[in-house]
Design an enzyme around this catalytic site. Sequence first.
Site, short mmCIF file in Angstrom:
data_model
loop_
_atom_site.label_atom_id
_atom_site.label_comp_id
_atom_site.label_asym_id
_atom_site.label_seq_id
_atom_site.Cartn_x
_atom_site.Cartn_y
_atom_site.Cartn_z
N LYS A 22 0.82 -1.22 0.00
CA LYS A 22 0.00 0.00 0.00
C LYS A 22 0.85 1.27 0.00
CE LYS A 22 -1.22 -0.09 4.93
NZ LYS A 22 -0.06 -0.94 5.29
N ARG A 97 -5.88 2.85 11.64
CA ARG A 97 -5.57 1.44 11.85
C ARG A 97 -6.45 0.82 12.92
NH1 ARG A 97 0.14 1.56 10.02
NH2 ARG A 97 1.04 -0.51 10.11
N ARG A 138 13.68 -5.75 6.45
CA ARG A 138 13.93 -4.52 7.18
C ARG A 138 14.44 -4.95 8.55
NH1 ARG A 138 8.72 -1.01 6.84
NH2 ARG A 138 8.30 -1.84 8.89
N ARG A 149 2.74 -8.28 13.60
CA ARG A 149 2.08 -7.24 12.80
C ARG A 149 0.82 -7.78 12.13
NH1 ARG A 149 5.78 -3.08 11.70
NH2 ARG A 149 7.90 -3.84 11.72
P1 AMP Z 1 3.92 0.93 8.81
O1 AMP Z 1 5.16 1.43 8.15
O2 AMP Z 1 2.67 1.61 8.34
O3 AMP Z 1 3.81 -0.57 8.77
O4 AMP Z 1 4.05 1.31 10.36
C1 AMP Z 1 5.14 0.85 11.14
C2 AMP Z 1 4.77 0.85 12.62
O5 AMP Z 1 4.42 2.18 13.04
C3 AMP Z 1 3.55 0.03 12.98
O6 AMP Z 1 3.86 -1.34 13.15
C4 AMP Z 1 3.09 0.70 14.27
O7 AMP Z 1 3.90 0.34 15.36
C5 AMP Z 1 3.35 2.16 13.96
N1 AMP Z 1 2.18 2.83 13.33
C6 AMP Z 1 2.11 3.36 12.08
N2 AMP Z 1 0.90 3.89 11.84
C7 AMP Z 1 0.18 3.67 12.97
C8 AMP Z 1 -1.15 3.95 13.36
N3 AMP Z 1 -2.01 4.56 12.52
N4 AMP Z 1 -1.55 3.58 14.60
C9 AMP Z 1 -0.72 2.97 15.45
N5 AMP Z 1 0.55 2.66 15.16
C10 AMP Z 1 1.01 3.00 13.93
#
Ligand code: AMP
Length: 194
Positions: A22, A97, A138, A149
């Site tokens: 995404k 989320r 990563r 996750r």
């Molecule tokens: P992503 O790169 O979108 O997978 O985000 C990496 C990490 O950031 C996630 O695993 C969460 O720990 C945190 N994170 C990102 N966006 C959110 C959100 N909207 N709500 C809560 N945690 C978030």
Amino acid sequence: MVAADSMNSLRAVMLGPPGSGKGTQAALIAERVGVPAISTGDMLRQAVADGSELGQRVQQILDSGALVDDATMADVIELRLAAPDAEHGFLLDGYPRTLGQCDTLDGILDARSQELDLVILIEVPEDELIRRALARQRTDDTEDVIRKRLSVYRELTAPLVDHYRGRGLLKSVDGDQSIEAVQADIQQLLTVSA
Ligand code: AMP
């Protein structure tokens, strides 16, 4: 109403499990449409890299694969959406989320007399998600964290699919294809929604 390419405003959310692509798709669409792609994950990782107060507070949570709390995320997204470049539209990647975050987003948009145009769901089978995540390597992508996750997604984020479907905002695309094919499907869906 939205129309690809000729759009001067698009307020959309990209929804999908971790590894669904995404972020990649959001960046491509945002560039095409001329709105910012806003990744809360990137913002939080930047805060960690900067060593800011926020970054210090969230680092362990990011490393564990859990979610940062809704109140903290409300501050992050409210501030970001208040920036001038988001005034005429945005493509959110990784927010909302949780159902609580959906309410926060609605509140922010209500206050601006705006609403969401569209939620784009990218669907990918779970075994393909794990394969991709392991290939990506990563530093935080150990298999345990990947599974964490995915379980957080299933428990807290997947309910957003029905929520937005119920509001008539959801469109889904098959994410188990090449980046170009997924992009073309999203383009098509934006055109059809126009
Ligand atoms: P992503 O790169 O979108 O997978 O985000 C990496 C990490 O950031 C996630 O695993 C969460 O720990 C945190 N994170 C990102 N966006 C959110 C959100 N909207 N709500 C809560 N945690 C978030």
